[in-house]
Scaffold this motif. Structure first.
Motif, short mmCIF file in Angstrom:
data_model
loop_
_atom_site.label_atom_id
_atom_site.label_comp_id
_atom_site.label_asym_id
_atom_site.label_seq_id
_atom_site.Cartn_x
_atom_site.Cartn_y
_atom_site.Cartn_z
N GLY A 96 -27.93 -90.21 -13.79
CA GLY A 96 -26.72 -90.18 -14.58
C GLY A 96 -25.84 -91.41 -14.36
N LEU A 97 -25.68 -91.80 -13.10
CA LEU A 97 -24.88 -92.99 -12.82
C LEU A 97 -25.54 -94.26 -13.36
CD1 LEU A 97 -23.53 -92.25 -9.25
CD2 LEU A 97 -22.25 -92.35 -11.39
N ALA A 99 -27.46 -94.39 -15.96
CA ALA A 99 -27.34 -94.36 -17.43
C ALA A 99 -25.95 -94.75 -17.88
CB ALA A 99 -27.68 -92.95 -17.95
N VAL A 100 -24.94 -94.34 -17.13
CA VAL A 100 -23.57 -94.63 -17.51
C VAL A 100 -23.19 -96.07 -17.18
CG1 VAL A 100 -21.16 -94.06 -17.03
CG2 VAL A 100 -22.83 -92.23 -17.35
N PHE A 101 -23.52 -96.51 -15.96
CA PHE A 101 -23.06 -97.82 -15.52
C PHE A 101 -24.11 -98.92 -15.58
CE2 PHE A 101 -20.30 -94.80 -13.22
CZ PHE A 101 -19.10 -95.21 -13.77
#
Length: 102
Positions: A96-97, A99-101
């Motif tokens: 998730g991190l 994908a976001v950052f």
């Protein structure tokens, strides 16, 4: 040719280490200190490998999504989650991190 020399030296070294392990007398292996070290050494090595793979990028120290994944796994362990849930928490947080950052 240097690669084959390295492979040969490594093979001989591995064989010698195995042979030395077989030559240790049984009485030496049954001492309480040796038993305690044998029980704790794999845990320490695994922890060191995990830390190295989590916080190192080449020769630089980094704190990125991998560290957050390990932190999520630690929280899941503190909550006494099953092993697969611990792994899933680490994977989901890390992915998730990333994908976001990016």
């Amino acid at each position: 040719m240097n690669v084959w020399i390295a492979v040969g030296v490594t093979a001989v070294g591995c064989y010698a280490a195995k042979l030395l392990g077989l030559l240790v007398p049984a009485a030496a292996l049954e001492r309480p200190v040796v038993r305690r070290l044998a029980a704790l050494l794999p845990v320490a090595l695994l922890a060191a490998l995990t830390a190295q793979q989590t916080f190192a990028d080449g020769s630089a120290l980094v704190v990125d999504a991998r560290a957050a994944g390990v932190a999520a796994a630690a929280v899941a362990l503190l909550l006494r989650a099953p092993f697969l849930v611990v792994i899933a928490a680490a994977v989901v947080v890390t992915a998730g991190l990333r994908a976001v950052f990016g």
